[in-house]
Design a protein around this motif. Structure first.
Motif, PDB file in Angstrom:
ATOM      1  N   GLU A 107       1.178  14.484   5.951  1.00  0.00           N
ATOM      2  CA  GLU A 107       0.813  13.581   4.856  1.00  0.00           C
ATOM      3  C   GLU A 107      -0.671  13.693   4.521  1.00  0.00           C
ATOM      4  OE1 GLU A 107       2.739  11.718   2.927  1.00  0.00           O
ATOM      5  OE2 GLU A 107       4.461  12.608   3.961  1.00  0.00           O
ATOM      6  N   ALA A 108      -1.516  13.870   5.546  1.00  0.00           N
ATOM      7  CA  ALA A 108      -2.950  14.015   5.303  1.00  0.00           C
ATOM      8  C   ALA A 108      -3.246  15.292   4.516  1.00  0.00           C
ATOM      9  CB  ALA A 108      -3.705  14.023   6.627  1.00  0.00           C
ATOM     10  N   TYR A 111      -2.087  14.687   0.883  1.00  0.00           N
ATOM     11  CA  TYR A 111      -2.949  13.765   0.155  1.00  0.00           C
ATOM     12  C   TYR A 111      -4.330  14.362  -0.105  1.00  0.00           C
ATOM     13  CZ  TYR A 111      -5.673   9.564  -0.895  1.00  0.00           C
ATOM     14  OH  TYR A 111      -6.506   8.644  -1.477  1.00  0.00           O
ATOM     15  N   SER A 112      -4.891  15.074   0.883  1.00  0.00           N
ATOM     16  CA  SER A 112      -6.269  15.557   0.765  1.00  0.00           C
ATOM     17  C   SER A 112      -6.378  16.876   0.026  1.00  0.00           C
ATOM     18  CB  SER A 112      -6.887  15.694   2.164  1.00  0.00           C
ATOM     19  OG  SER A 112      -6.864  14.454   2.847  1.00  0.00           O
TER      20      SER A 112
END
Length: 340
Positions: A107-108, A111-112
């Protein structure tokens, strides 16, 4: 002997069962491989929770199977040291925690950086293997074997790290699983948030599997008549045979000494238990008179090596005894203590 899987039935089962299933899927049942794909996208969006189990047990890449099997074989030392139940609890805890960290890292990245890796994670029992590098780094002493290129040296742990690096670079997104495994191993080994008390194997379950599965995967101790590599000449053969007999005698007397000390509750006289093993008595005849060399003074033990063995969890008394018996050889002393 540390060259076999005796006293490590769980490690043996992890070597045999997943490897056999990986070969079966790759060679005979390739159409079933899709059931064992580790796809977090399907877990999140289609609620295929079963993929968290099936996708994290069997490797679909035979190279990953080979590397992880070699690492498990080398990490079997922890099962011998801690026992099968504690070893299984560590694997279970790191396996569960790493699934959570996989979700967070995926997820990181999404998102990033906008990178979608949820459907490209490698399958298999990989995260707990990486997690075992944490106790391997922290508790196994580093002993230099050879020195190359000045400050660079080869140690007894170099090959294991090379195998880990090979596994780490075997795929595009395996680094996510590796980081998740290392972080979960660090959390479990450091007893962070008391996860070792929550994620552990219950005693009744350990007894059940010990009763049902241990007779299948356990193996007997190597016999004292095991063949050894022989040299090219008779003198080398005799020397190898005498060294083997010396080692067997040291193992048996060391075990006997520890049993006596545990019964008596005190220190044993190592010199009494070990009449000259390494210094065989040479009988010299001078003018018809038999003379014997003087017994050398007790061997000085390196305090640094004593400290290393104590860091591994052994008592100072045991560390001193093992180092004196092995002539300050840290590897031999560690083998003594792990096997008795």
């Amino acid at each position: 002997s540390l060259t076999s899987t005796d006293k490590a039935p769980l490690s043996k089962s992890l070597l045999l069962v997943p490897s056999a299933l990986s070969l079966l899927l790759a060679l005979l049942l390739p159409h079933c491989q899709k059931l064992f794909v580790y796809d977090l996208h399907a877990v999140k969006n289609d609620f295929q929770i079963w993929r968290l189990i099936c996708g994290r047990i069997i490797c679909l890449d035979l190279k990953d199977t080979f590397c992880s099997s070699l690492l498990i074989y080398n990490f079997r030392i922890f099962e011998r040291r801690y026992g099968s139940r504690k070893f299984a609890s560590f694997l279970l805890g790191s396996w569960v925690l790493s699934a959570l960290f996989d979700f967070l890292l995926v997820e990181a990245m999404q998102y990033s950086f906008g990178i979608t890796a949820a459907s490209n994670l490698p399958s298999g029992f990989l995260a707990p293997v990486f997690a075992l590098f944490v106790p391997f780094y922290c508790s196994i002493p580093r002993v230099q074997v050879a020195q190359i290129l000045g400050p660079l040296s080869i140690t007894n742990k170099t090959l294991i790290y090379i195998l880990g690096l090979q596994l780490f670079t075997s795929g595009s997104y395996i680094w996510i699983v590796a980081i998740s495994g290392l972080v979960s191993g660090l959390c479990y080994d450091s007893k962070m948030f008391q996860v070792h008390q929550v994620l552990c194997i219950p005693s009744w379950m350990a007894k059940f599997f010990s009763w049902t599965l241990e007779p299948i995967f356990s193996s007997s101790e190597p016999t004292s008549e095991a063949r050894i590599g022989m040299g090219a000449t008779l003198d080398i053969q005799r020397q190898q045979r005498m060294e083997l007999l010396d080692r067997q005698l040291m193992f048996s007397q060391f075990a006997q000494g520890r049993r006596q000390r545990q019964q008596q509750g005190g220190m044993i006289n190592w010199n009494r238990l070990f009449p000259p093993l390494r210094q065989r008595q040479n009988v010299n005849y001078q003018g018809g008179q038999q003379s014997e060399p003087a017994v050398p003074p007790p061997l000085e033990v390196s305090e640094e090596q004593v400290a290393r063995l104590m860091e591994m969890g052994f008592s100072r008394g045991d560390a001193l005894e093992a180092l004196r018996a092995s002539n300050n050889d840290l590897n031999v002393a560690t083998n003594f203590l792990l096997q008795h």
